[in-house]
Enzyme design. Sequence first.
Site, short mmCIF file in Angstrom:
data_model
loop_
_atom_site.label_atom_id
_atom_site.label_comp_id
_atom_site.label_asym_id
_atom_site.label_seq_id
_atom_site.Cartn_x
_atom_site.Cartn_y
_atom_site.Cartn_z
N SER A 22 8.02 1.22 6.74
CA SER A 22 7.99 0.20 5.69
C SER A 22 9.35 -0.49 5.55
O SER A 22 9.43 -1.72 5.45
CB SER A 22 7.61 0.84 4.35
OG SER A 22 6.31 1.37 4.40
N GLY A 98 -1.08 -4.37 9.65
CA GLY A 98 -1.38 -5.10 8.42
C GLY A 98 -0.14 -5.65 7.76
O GLY A 98 -0.14 -6.74 7.20
N ARG A 126 -9.67 -6.75 8.22
CA ARG A 126 -9.07 -6.37 6.94
C ARG A 126 -8.94 -7.60 6.04
O ARG A 126 -8.60 -8.69 6.49
CB ARG A 126 -7.72 -5.69 7.16
CG ARG A 126 -7.89 -4.28 7.72
CD ARG A 126 -6.59 -3.61 8.03
NE ARG A 126 -5.85 -3.21 6.84
CZ ARG A 126 -4.73 -2.52 6.86
NH1 ARG A 126 -4.20 -2.16 8.03
NH2 ARG A 126 -4.10 -2.20 5.75
N SER A 170 -0.20 -4.17 -2.08
CA SER A 170 1.14 -4.67 -2.41
C SER A 170 1.71 -5.53 -1.30
O SER A 170 2.71 -6.22 -1.50
CB SER A 170 2.07 -3.49 -2.68
OG SER A 170 2.24 -2.71 -1.52
N GLN A 171 1.10 -5.51 -0.11
CA GLN A 171 1.60 -6.30 1.01
C GLN A 171 1.55 -7.80 0.70
O GLN A 171 2.41 -8.55 1.16
CB GLN A 171 0.81 -5.99 2.27
CG GLN A 171 1.06 -4.58 2.80
CD GLN A 171 0.14 -4.21 3.94
OE1 GLN A 171 -0.87 -4.87 4.19
NE2 GLN A 171 0.48 -3.14 4.65
N SER A 197 0.60 1.08 -5.79
CA SER A 197 1.60 1.13 -4.71
C SER A 197 2.90 0.46 -5.16
O SER A 197 3.55 -0.26 -4.39
CB SER A 197 1.06 0.46 -3.44
OG SER A 197 0.02 1.20 -2.88
N ASP A 311 -1.21 6.35 1.38
CA ASP A 311 -1.06 6.81 2.76
C ASP A 311 -1.05 8.33 2.88
O ASP A 311 -1.20 8.88 3.98
CB ASP A 311 0.22 6.24 3.39
CG ASP A 311 0.08 4.78 3.80
OD1 ASP A 311 -1.08 4.30 3.87
OD2 ASP A 311 1.11 4.13 4.04
N ARG A 384 -2.93 7.89 11.18
CA ARG A 384 -2.79 8.92 10.14
C ARG A 384 -3.91 9.96 10.20
O ARG A 384 -3.71 11.12 9.84
CB ARG A 384 -2.69 8.28 8.76
CG ARG A 384 -1.47 7.40 8.62
CD ARG A 384 -1.09 7.12 7.18
NE ARG A 384 -0.06 6.10 7.13
CZ ARG A 384 1.24 6.32 7.32
NH1 ARG A 384 1.65 7.54 7.59
NH2 ARG A 384 2.11 5.33 7.27
#
Length: 432
Positions: A22, A98, A126, A170-171, A197, A311, A384
């Site tokens: 991140s 993403g 997405r 939040s992206q 987030s 996550d 993940r």
Amino acid sequence: MDSIKISPSPLKGNINIPPSKSLSHRAIICAALSNGISRVENIVFSEDILATLEGMKAFGMEILDIDTDLKTNRSDITIKGKGYLEKLKEVIDCRESGSTLRFLIPIACLLGEKFTFTGRGKLVERPLTSYYNMFKAQGVKYSNVNGKLPLTVEGSLKPGVYELAGNVSSQFITGLMFALPLLSGDSIIEITTELESKGYVDLTLDVLHRFSINIENNKDKRFYISGNQKYIPADYKVEGDYSQAAFWMVAAVLNGEITLENLSKSSLQGDKEILNIISKMGANILNEGEHIKVTTSQTNGIVIDVSQYPDLVPVLAVLGAVSKGKTKIVNALRVRLKESDRLKAIACELKKIGANITETPDGLDIIGVSSLSGGIVDSWNDHRIAMALAVASTKCKESLIINNSRVVSKSYPEFWDDFVELGGVVDEWNMG
């Protein structure tokens, strides 16, 4: 099919946690938007980070030097930004990232020219509804293929009020925070729901500040952004990634003893909450100076609200599966829209190896068992999920085969090397 066969064994030793993905995205983008030379230290060239580097090069960023430590595979990058954007490529391939897609779309809209964003895997579908609503309000032309990538945009952002839901991703907020300070006038980002987030937004604000961009945060409900700001070059060292450290922490709790290095005790990362969660469940955690040591312990199920750290869901599901009593994961609806439907994926695969786990609309209900059986599972093309299943192998009675295991390269290319370094018994497996 790339598969890994893991023979159950404890994981013990020291591990240098890889840098935060991140923070790496954010530092690279800020360096690229600066006028001058910045050095971003402690980078791993995962698939997602390569996507962001290539994307920013399309806007004029130059990479002057890459200094790589061959022992650790960590790199320091010298980046030259021009202080202005230019269009060097029309098509930007975001791979399966993403963050790359959602961070770079508003930056492209600063130029007012036509850009096409492509991707692959789950990223193609997405959702981008938050940006589509913004495009309509701003008069930005866009087209897609039945709501999926490729996405073509053409038009310029204008100063003003931008309304965004805080419970989607939040992206979108971060993407606008990169772009709006460069407009000619002031803007406001208005959050219309509770901000989830939040930690990721805090990371964005902190990295922006390091590159001399200032945004006023009014109680996470309204962000005031002055226009005509300039990114100033800076040197930035990326700290260790708590979301990746979580896998090793849980592995140690289940069957091992692992000392984790390169984690900042003062980190703003939301996933740092993993320390509090496993502590509440009964894990043994020792802070040893700059290191954190986690050892095997019996854990008890609790209710875990993951709205601020989604996550962590896959690896927490694994921990819950072999904890005493009931673990309940709640407020996890958004993880259905990640690289896979993570609630469905982890529930499906853990059931195959003996877990008592049930999906709910927004989470998981898990009744702990003493051990798992082993067998054949699949990563769902999700890094993940693959790493969480690797952790589950430490509590299996028989070998565990993970199909599509190389997907970890999306975020953690050295994961299997580190797994073996800690004592994991791994063989590549040909499924015929």
